[in-house]
Design a protein around this motif. Structure first.
Motif, PDB file in Angstrom:
ATOM      1  N   ALA A 157       0.817  -1.214   0.000  1.00 50.86           N
ATOM      2  CA  ALA A 157       0.000   0.000   0.000  1.00 50.86           C
ATOM      3  C   ALA A 157       0.851   1.264   0.000  1.00 50.86           C
ATOM      4  CB  ALA A 157      -0.927   0.005   1.214  1.00 50.86           C
ATOM      5  N   SER A 158       2.114   1.156   0.441  1.00 53.23           N
ATOM      6  CA  SER A 158       2.954   2.349   0.534  1.00 53.23           C
ATOM      7  C   SER A 158       4.421   1.958   0.422  1.00 53.23           C
ATOM      8  CB  SER A 158       2.713   3.070   1.863  1.00 53.23           C
ATOM      9  OG  SER A 158       3.152   2.258   2.939  1.00 53.23           O
ATOM     10  N   LEU A 159       5.260   2.970   0.182  1.00 54.35           N
ATOM     11  CA  LEU A 159       6.699   2.740   0.116  1.00 54.35           C
ATOM     12  C   LEU A 159       7.237   2.330   1.486  1.00 54.35           C
ATOM     13  CD1 LEU A 159       9.234   2.832  -1.640  1.00 54.35           C
ATOM     14  CD2 LEU A 159       9.480   5.248  -1.042  1.00 54.35           C
ATOM     15  N   ASN A 160       6.669   2.866   2.551  1.00 54.94           N
ATOM     16  CA  ASN A 160       7.082   2.484   3.900  1.00 54.94           C
ATOM     17  C   ASN A 160       6.845   0.995   4.132  1.00 54.94           C
ATOM     18  OD1 ASN A 160       7.934   2.981   6.658  1.00 54.94           O
ATOM     19  ND2 ASN A 160       5.778   2.762   7.219  1.00 54.94           N
ATOM     20  N   GLU A 161       5.728   0.477   3.624  1.00 55.73           N
ATOM     21  CA  GLU A 161       5.417  -0.948   3.745  1.00 55.73           C
ATOM     22  C   GLU A 161       6.447  -1.785   2.981  1.00 55.73           C
ATOM     23  OE1 GLU A 161       1.594  -3.577   2.516  1.00 55.73           O
ATOM     24  OE2 GLU A 161       1.148  -1.711   3.603  1.00 55.73           O
ATOM     25  N   VAL A 162       6.905  -1.276   1.826  1.00 54.78           N
ATOM     26  CA  VAL A 162       7.917  -1.976   1.036  1.00 54.78           C
ATOM     27  C   VAL A 162       9.236  -2.043   1.803  1.00 54.78           C
ATOM     28  CG1 VAL A 162       9.298  -1.862  -1.080  1.00 54.78           C
ATOM     29  CG2 VAL A 162       6.852  -1.371  -1.169  1.00 54.78           C
ATOM     30  N   VAL A 163       9.644  -0.936   2.415  1.00 59.34           N
ATOM     31  CA  VAL A 163      10.897  -0.899   3.176  1.00 59.34           C
ATOM     32  C   VAL A 163      10.822  -1.851   4.366  1.00 59.34           C
ATOM     33  CG1 VAL A 163      12.394   0.551   4.603  1.00 59.34           C
ATOM     34  CG2 VAL A 163      11.470   1.425   2.443  1.00 59.34           C
ATOM     35  N   ARG A 164       9.695  -1.873   5.047  1.00 64.03           N
ATOM     36  CA  ARG A 164       9.529  -2.768   6.201  1.00 64.03           C
ATOM     37  C   ARG A 164       9.580  -4.231   5.774  1.00 64.03           C
ATOM     38  NH1 ARG A 164       7.712  -0.458  10.885  1.00 64.03           N
ATOM     39  NH2 ARG A 164       6.635  -2.384  11.505  1.00 64.03           N
ATOM     40  N   HIS A 165       9.106  -4.502   4.562  1.00 62.70           N
ATOM     41  CA  HIS A 165       9.175  -5.879   4.050  1.00 62.70           C
ATOM     42  C   HIS A 165      10.629  -6.277   3.771  1.00 62.70           C
ATOM     43  CE1 HIS A 165       8.376  -9.438   1.563  1.00 62.70           C
ATOM     44  NE2 HIS A 165       9.186  -8.909   0.656  1.00 62.70           N
ATOM     45  N   TYR A 166      11.367  -5.424   3.073  1.00 61.87           N
ATOM     46  CA  TYR A 166      12.733  -5.768   2.689  1.00 61.87           C
ATOM     47  C   TYR A 166      13.688  -5.803   3.888  1.00 61.87           C
ATOM     48  CZ  TYR A 166      11.886  -5.669  -2.342  1.00 61.87           C
ATOM     49  OH  TYR A 166      11.439  -5.959  -3.607  1.00 61.87           O
ATOM     50  N   THR A 167      13.349  -5.069   4.920  1.00 61.54           N
ATOM     51  CA  THR A 167      14.207  -5.086   6.116  1.00 61.54           C
ATOM     52  C   THR A 167      13.789  -6.161   7.122  1.00 61.54           C
ATOM     53  OG1 THR A 167      12.810  -3.339   7.092  1.00 61.54           O
ATOM     54  CG2 THR A 167      14.822  -2.650   5.924  1.00 61.54           C
ATOM     55  N   GLY A 168      12.755  -6.950   6.756  1.00 57.98           N
ATOM     56  CA  GLY A 168      12.334  -8.069   7.596  1.00 57.98           C
ATOM     57  C   GLY A 168      11.456  -7.700   8.762  1.00 57.98           C
ATOM     58  N   GLN A 169      11.009  -6.459   8.861  1.00 53.79           N
ATOM     59  CA  GLN A 169      10.184  -6.049  10.000  1.00 53.79           C
ATOM     60  C   GLN A 169       8.748  -6.566   9.873  1.00 53.79           C
ATOM     61  OE1 GLN A 169      10.802  -1.779  11.145  1.00 53.79           O
ATOM     62  NE2 GLN A 169      12.222  -1.770   9.418  1.00 53.79           N
ATOM     63  N   THR A 170       8.148  -6.347   8.688  1.00 50.84           N
ATOM     64  CA  THR A 170       6.772  -6.790   8.455  1.00 50.84           C
ATOM     65  C   THR A 170       6.670  -7.344   7.036  1.00 50.84           C
ATOM     66  OG1 THR A 170       6.006  -4.967   9.866  1.00 50.84           O
ATOM     67  CG2 THR A 170       4.338  -6.152   8.587  1.00 50.84           C
ATOM     68  N   PRO A 171       6.871  -8.649   6.859  1.00 48.01           N
ATOM     69  CA  PRO A 171       6.789  -9.225   5.509  1.00 48.01           C
ATOM     70  C   PRO A 171       5.391  -9.040   4.898  1.00 48.01           C
ATOM     71  CG  PRO A 171       7.847 -10.742   7.038  1.00 48.01           C
ATOM     72  CD  PRO A 171       7.275  -9.626   7.871  1.00 48.01           C
ATOM     73  N   ILE A 172       5.363  -8.817   3.594  1.00 51.45           N
ATOM     74  CA  ILE A 172       4.099  -8.642   2.866  1.00 51.45           C
ATOM     75  C   ILE A 172       3.551 -10.008   2.485  1.00 51.45           C
ATOM     76  CG2 ILE A 172       3.020  -7.677   0.799  1.00 51.45           C
ATOM     77  CD1 ILE A 172       5.191  -5.542   0.776  1.00 51.45           C
ATOM     78  N   THR A 173       2.285 -10.229   2.754  1.00 52.68           N
ATOM     79  CA  THR A 173       1.628 -11.479   2.375  1.00 52.68           C
ATOM     80  C   THR A 173       1.391 -11.492   0.864  1.00 52.68           C
ATOM     81  OG1 THR A 173       0.509 -11.541   4.512  1.00 52.68           O
ATOM     82  CG2 THR A 173      -0.372 -12.956   2.762  1.00 52.68           C
ATOM     83  N   PRO A 174       1.756 -12.567   0.175  1.00 49.91           N
ATOM     84  CA  PRO A 174       1.541 -12.627  -1.276  1.00 49.91           C
ATOM     85  C   PRO A 174       0.078 -12.406  -1.643  1.00 49.91           C
ATOM     86  CG  PRO A 174       2.997 -14.393  -0.591  1.00 49.91           C
ATOM     87  CD  PRO A 174       2.490 -13.747   0.659  1.00 49.91           C
ATOM     88  N   ALA A 175      -0.138 -11.708  -2.725  1.00 52.86           N
ATOM     89  CA  ALA A 175      -1.505 -11.383  -3.171  1.00 52.86           C
ATOM     90  C   ALA A 175      -2.182 -12.620  -3.740  1.00 52.86           C
ATOM     91  CB  ALA A 175      -1.461 -10.277  -4.215  1.00 52.86           C
ATOM     92  N   GLU A 176      -3.493 -12.633  -3.666  1.00 60.94           N
ATOM     93  CA  GLU A 176      -4.299 -13.707  -4.234  1.00 60.94           C
ATOM     94  C   GLU A 176      -5.085 -13.168  -5.423  1.00 60.94           C
ATOM     95  OE1 GLU A 176      -6.759 -15.381  -1.254  1.00 60.94           O
ATOM     96  OE2 GLU A 176      -5.084 -16.163  -0.051  1.00 60.94           O
ATOM     97  N   ALA A 177      -5.356 -14.058  -6.371  1.00 61.59           N
ATOM     98  CA  ALA A 177      -6.071 -13.655  -7.581  1.00 61.59           C
ATOM     99  C   ALA A 177      -7.475 -13.171  -7.242  1.00 61.59           C
ATOM    100  CB  ALA A 177      -6.152 -14.824  -8.561  1.00 61.59           C
ATOM    101  N   GLY A 178      -7.941 -12.171  -7.996  1.00 65.28           N
ATOM    102  CA  GLY A 178      -9.282 -11.655  -7.802  1.00 65.28           C
ATOM    103  C   GLY A 178     -10.339 -12.644  -8.262  1.00 65.28           C
ATOM    104  N   GLU A 179     -11.566 -12.323  -7.995  1.00 62.91           N
ATOM    105  CA  GLU A 179     -12.658 -13.217  -8.362  1.00 62.91           C
ATOM    106  C   GLU A 179     -12.953 -13.133  -9.854  1.00 62.91           C
ATOM    107  OE1 GLU A 179     -16.031 -12.320  -6.019  1.00 62.91           O
ATOM    108  OE2 GLU A 179     -15.086 -12.822  -4.098  1.00 62.91           O
ATOM    109  N   VAL A 180     -13.442 -14.255 -10.369  1.00 59.95           N
ATOM    110  CA  VAL A 180     -13.892 -14.270 -11.762  1.00 59.95           C
ATOM    111  C   VAL A 180     -15.201 -13.501 -11.834  1.00 59.95           C
ATOM    112  CG1 VAL A 180     -14.654 -15.708 -13.686  1.00 59.95           C
ATOM    113  CG2 VAL A 180     -12.795 -16.474 -12.218  1.00 59.95           C
ATOM    114  N   GLN A 181     -15.235 -12.503 -12.689  1.00 57.19           N
ATOM    115  CA  GLN A 181     -16.432 -11.682 -12.804  1.00 57.19           C
ATOM    116  C   GLN A 181     -17.557 -12.486 -13.435  1.00 57.19           C
ATOM    117  OE1 GLN A 181     -15.334  -8.182 -14.993  1.00 57.19           O
ATOM    118  NE2 GLN A 181     -13.793  -7.557 -13.502  1.00 57.19           N
ATOM    119  N   ALA A 182     -18.715 -12.445 -12.812  1.00 58.97           N
ATOM    120  CA  ALA A 182     -19.862 -13.195 -13.319  1.00 58.97           C
ATOM    121  C   ALA A 182     -20.421 -12.525 -14.571  1.00 58.97           C
ATOM    122  CB  ALA A 182     -20.946 -13.275 -12.240  1.00 58.97           C
TER     123      ALA A 182
END
Length: 504
Positions: A157-182
């Protein structure tokens, strides 16, 4: 020491890998971006500077140079913000260099460090998978990019979140695919009173992806019929959905990361420019014919489109792709679409009604439909007249098959074709057949061959017209669950070929 990050530059639906190099050297304070950037990329340094200031990261009073390699490839778009920021953070030893180099990143930065959604996340994920790298993108793009499935997608969501991920403070959970549109609740064929021949032509067109021209007086139901075509088309296969979604991703048409199995239905207005129809403009974006890839392109008031626009359709109809040529780039887009065109018989529209026709009948009809050139008319497999419906017939109960019944027949015919062409490259439906394959698969019985020979001689069918009749006959046979193309199939295919116009 040079730090590196990776991103992509788009050439049509192809995402080319770009290496973002950042070097910090002694000298007068300077922050420059080189490597053929456009205005949006050149302005990235100001957004990166402000985003880092929002995180309390001060840039050193040194000479900072960012190079986008290969330097002779044009770089366009705001998605270069995030990789430039990553390369700079790695050069400052704030995040690990090796982890940044194992990532393909794209995203726009706001001045407070938030990551803003950008176009092209799906083709970028494809490129990342090909190079065995993780994709890092804005949170709003994660569900879209995760559809590729062949690579890990990190959505921040932000560059701060990216830095925290790369420094091991708060890893980012891998994204999941969106829903198939009906699929939206479609309009039913049974709503159309009469017009059984036009309904049959639409069924054949849907089953084999044959191009269709409907000619009829105003209010006869041409647009109403075309609007019901999506309801009888089979859903996109997994491969087709990915192909179509990549184009829509570049155009920003994927909503909330969802991918759709519904075939696209595009209906541009007749005032649309050539760039809007075939692609081009700033950045050589895809046009309507590419946005209709694996779906339907409906062009109402067909003769009213500019002649130059109509003539540009000839090559894409044959090849299934369009080359958008510019001085500094040649961009190729796929465009295998089903063209459905609708036209009035003349300018006033009432050539067949003596009480309402203008004084120029019948010359007005010849002049009006004459706007469709012979070579373009030759590319319509099916031509059908749509007569007006008497108002007394409008009170009659619904007749004919429902869209669900027709769709079942179309799906069964498409399944036969999918099995037939499973080992043939670039051939999915009967309309794609050519050469020896066409002669083998669509060979008629002796009676059908004799009829087709007589028609070709009597009406002067072109070689293209002759082969298109065979393709349509093969589709009719598939709908009839017949392994052999027989005389009735040839006769019906010929009747649609000769229904409108004298150009065969």
């Amino acid at each position: 020491m040079v730090a590196r990050a990776y991103t992509v530059a788009f050439e049509g639906v192809e995402a080319r890998m770009v290496e973002v190099q950042c070097a910090i050297a002694p000298g007068m304070p300077y922050f420059g971006v080189v490597g053929l950037p456009d205005k949006a990329v050149s302005e990235a340094k100001e957004r990166v500077r402000a985003a880092m200031a929002a995180m309390s990261i001060a840039l050193p009073s040194k000479r900072i140079t960012v190079n986008l390699s290969p330097a002779d490839l044009p770089k366009e778009g705001s998605h270069f913000d995030l990789p430039i920021a990553l390369a700079l953070l790695a050069a400052l030893d704030i995040i690990p260099k090796d982890e940044v180099e194992a990532t393909v990143a794209l995203g726009e930065l706001s001045l407070d460090g938030r990551l803003i959604a950008v176009l092209g996340a799906l083709p970028a994920a494809m490129a990342a998978a090909e190079h065995d790298r993780t994709l890092l993108c804005p949170k709003a793009c994660g569900a879209e990019a995760a559809w590729v499935g062949a690579t890990q997608v990190l959505a921040a969501a932000s560059l701060n979140e990216v830095v925290r991920h790369y420094t091991g403070q708060t890893p980012i959970t891998p994204a999941e695919a969106g829903e198939v549109q009906a699929a939206p609740l479609g309009r039913d064929f049974r709503d159309v009173k009469g017009q059984e021949r036009a309904k049959r032509a639409l069924e054949i067109a849907a089953a084999g992806r044959h191009h269709l021209l409907m000619v009829g007086t105003p209010g006869s139901g041409k647009s109403m019929l075309a609007a019901r075509l999506p309801g009888i088309l089979p859903p996109l296969s997994a491969q087709e959905a990915l192909e179509t979604s990549m184009i829509h991703s570049l155009a920003g048409l994927l909503s909330e990361g969802g991918i759709s199995r519904v075939r696209p239905f595009r209906e541009p207005h007749h005032t649309a420019s050539m760039a809007a129809i075939v692609g081009g403009g700033k950045g050589a974006k895809p046009g309507e014919i590419s946005l209709a890839h694996n779906g339907v392109l409906f062009m109402d008031e067909f003769p009213e489109f500019p002649r130059t626009v109509l003539e540009t359709l000839r090559q894409p109809i044959e090849t299934g792709e369009i080359m958008v040529a510019r001085a500094n780039a040649h961009i190729r887009y796929p465009c295998r679409f089903l063209l459905v065109a609708a036209a009035n018989p003349c300018k006033c529209g009432y050539m067949s009604d003596p009480a309402r026709a203008c004084a120029k009948v019948p010359l007005c009809g010849e002049d009006y439909l004459g706007r469709i050139s012979g070579p373009l008319m030759d590319r319509f497999d099916l031509r059908v007249e749509v007569p007006p419906v008497a108002y007394t017939d409008l009170d009659l109960p619904a007749s004919g098959d429902s869209s669900a019944t027709v769709a079942a027949r179309v799906t069964a015919a498409r399944a036969v074709q999918a099995n037939r062409f499973k080992a043939v490259a670039n051939t999915r439906v009967n309309a794609d057949m050519e050469g020896s394959l066409l002669e083998q698969v669509a060979a008629p019985d002796p009676e059908g061959r004799a009829l087709l020979a007589k028609v070709a001689e009597r009406f002067g069918l072109s070689a293209r017209g002759y082969h298109r009749v065979l393709r349509v006959a093969r589709t009719i046979a598939d709908l009839d669950t017949s392994a052999q193309v027989r005389l009735p199939h040839i006769a019906e295919a010929v009747s649609y070929r000769l229904a409108v116009g004298s150009k065969n």
